[in-house]
Design a protein around this motif. Structure first.
Motif, PDB file in Angstrom:
ATOM      1  N   UNK A   1       0.832  -1.209   0.000  1.00 12.61           N
ATOM      2  CA  UNK A   1       0.000   0.000   0.000  1.00 12.61           C
ATOM      3  C   UNK A   1       0.866   1.258   0.000  1.00 12.61           C
ATOM      4  N   UNK A   2       1.997   1.218   0.687  1.00 13.02           N
ATOM      5  CA  UNK A   2       2.873   2.393   0.730  1.00 13.02           C
ATOM      6  C   UNK A   2       3.596   2.621  -0.595  1.00 13.02           C
ATOM      7  N   UNK A   3       3.715   1.592  -1.421  1.00 13.43           N
ATOM      8  CA  UNK A   3       4.413   1.698  -2.702  1.00 13.43           C
ATOM      9  C   UNK A   3       3.471   1.920  -3.884  1.00 13.43           C
ATOM     10  N   UNK A   4       2.174   1.897  -3.627  1.00 14.76           N
ATOM     11  CA  UNK A   4       1.174   1.956  -4.694  1.00 14.76           C
ATOM     12  C   UNK A   4       0.898   3.387  -5.150  1.00 14.76           C
ATOM     13  N   UNK A   5       0.847   3.588  -6.469  1.00 13.06           N
ATOM     14  CA  UNK A   5       0.446   4.869  -7.041  1.00 13.06           C
ATOM     15  C   UNK A   5      -1.024   5.130  -6.735  1.00 13.06           C
ATOM     16  N   UNK A   6      -1.413   6.389  -6.754  1.00 14.16           N
ATOM     17  CA  UNK A   6      -2.836   6.726  -6.642  1.00 14.16           C
ATOM     18  C   UNK A   6      -3.562   6.080  -7.812  1.00 14.16           C
ATOM     19  N   UNK A   7      -4.662   5.420  -7.529  1.00 10.74           N
ATOM     20  CA  UNK A   7      -5.424   4.740  -8.577  1.00 10.74           C
ATOM     21  C   UNK A   7      -4.862   3.380  -8.948  1.00 10.74           C
ATOM     22  N   UNK A   8      -3.811   2.952  -8.271  1.00 14.94           N
ATOM     23  CA  UNK A   8      -3.211   1.644  -8.546  1.00 14.94           C
ATOM     24  C   UNK A   8      -4.011   0.525  -7.913  1.00 14.94           C
ATOM     25  N   UNK A   9      -3.555  -0.695  -8.140  1.00 14.71           N
ATOM     26  CA  UNK A   9      -4.283  -1.872  -7.647  1.00 14.71           C
ATOM     27  C   UNK A   9      -3.323  -2.863  -7.007  1.00 14.71           C
ATOM     28  N   UNK A  10      -3.764  -3.404  -5.877  1.00 18.23           N
ATOM     29  CA  UNK A  10      -3.050  -4.488  -5.202  1.00 18.23           C
ATOM     30  C   UNK A  10      -3.854  -5.754  -5.402  1.00 18.23           C
ATOM     31  N   UNK A  11      -3.173  -6.826  -5.756  1.00 20.76           N
ATOM     32  CA  UNK A  11      -3.811  -8.125  -5.879  1.00 20.76           C
ATOM     33  C   UNK A  11      -3.178  -9.040  -4.838  1.00 20.76           C
ATOM     34  N   UNK A  12      -3.975  -9.441  -3.852  1.00 24.28           N
ATOM     35  CA  UNK A  12      -3.523 -10.367  -2.813  1.00 24.28           C
ATOM     36  C   UNK A  12      -3.711 -11.778  -3.346  1.00 24.28           C
ATOM     37  N   UNK A  13      -2.617 -12.485  -3.512  1.00 25.03           N
ATOM     38  CA  UNK A  13      -2.636 -13.799  -4.151  1.00 25.03           C
ATOM     39  C   UNK A  13      -2.219 -14.895  -3.190  1.00 25.03           C
TER      40      UNK A  13
END
Length: 139
Positions: free
Chosen positions: A25-37
């Motif tokens: 979350x701290x490395x994510x751009x605004x509007x980006x997406x994290x996929x928990x796999x």
């Protein structure tokens, strides 16, 4: 920094998952997406024949529920995905299919069988086509 991040979480080490989700979350751009796999390894056919028919579906459902609870505990918004097969291959495949620009994977302090980084993390680092962050975990 990154627009799409795959966070590989082993449910056997779920306590590490909250830390790497927050890092993502701290490395994510605004509007980006994290996929928990989470990846469920295939059961050999000689073992599967002895298991109840719906066991794989139950394990997938349980994995999804555990990841959703982890996301809620970490306070991180992410898409939950359950893969199957060899973990490193499934992680790399998910990254490629989603067009991820970062994979985050936890690695334990190694023993002699996988001295530098964990076996799955090692394979992901060697074969991924995007950046890989290996979060070293102390045992």
């Amino acid at each position: 920094m990154y627009r799409k991040i795959i966070v590989a979480i082993a449910l056997g080490g779920i306590e590490k998952g909250e830390k790497i989700l927050r890092k993502a979350a701290s490395l994510l751009d605004d509007g980006g997406e994290i996929i928990a796999l989470n990846v469920i390894e295939d059961v050999p056919s000689y073992v599967a024949i002895e298991l109840p028919a719906n066991m794989v579906e139950d394990v997938m459902k349980d994995s999804r529920e555990q990841l959703q609870a982890l996301l809620a505990a970490a306070g991180v918004a992410a898409t939950v995905e359950i893969g199957n097969g060899p973990p490193a291959k499934a992680i790399i495949s998910a990254a490629e299919s989603h067009g991820a620009d970062l994979i985050i994977v936890a690695s334990h302090v190694p023993d002699f069988s996988n001295y530098f980084i964990g076996a799955t993390a090692d394979r992901v680092v060697r074969h991924a086509k995007c950046s890989v962050l290996v979060d070293r975990q102390k045992v």
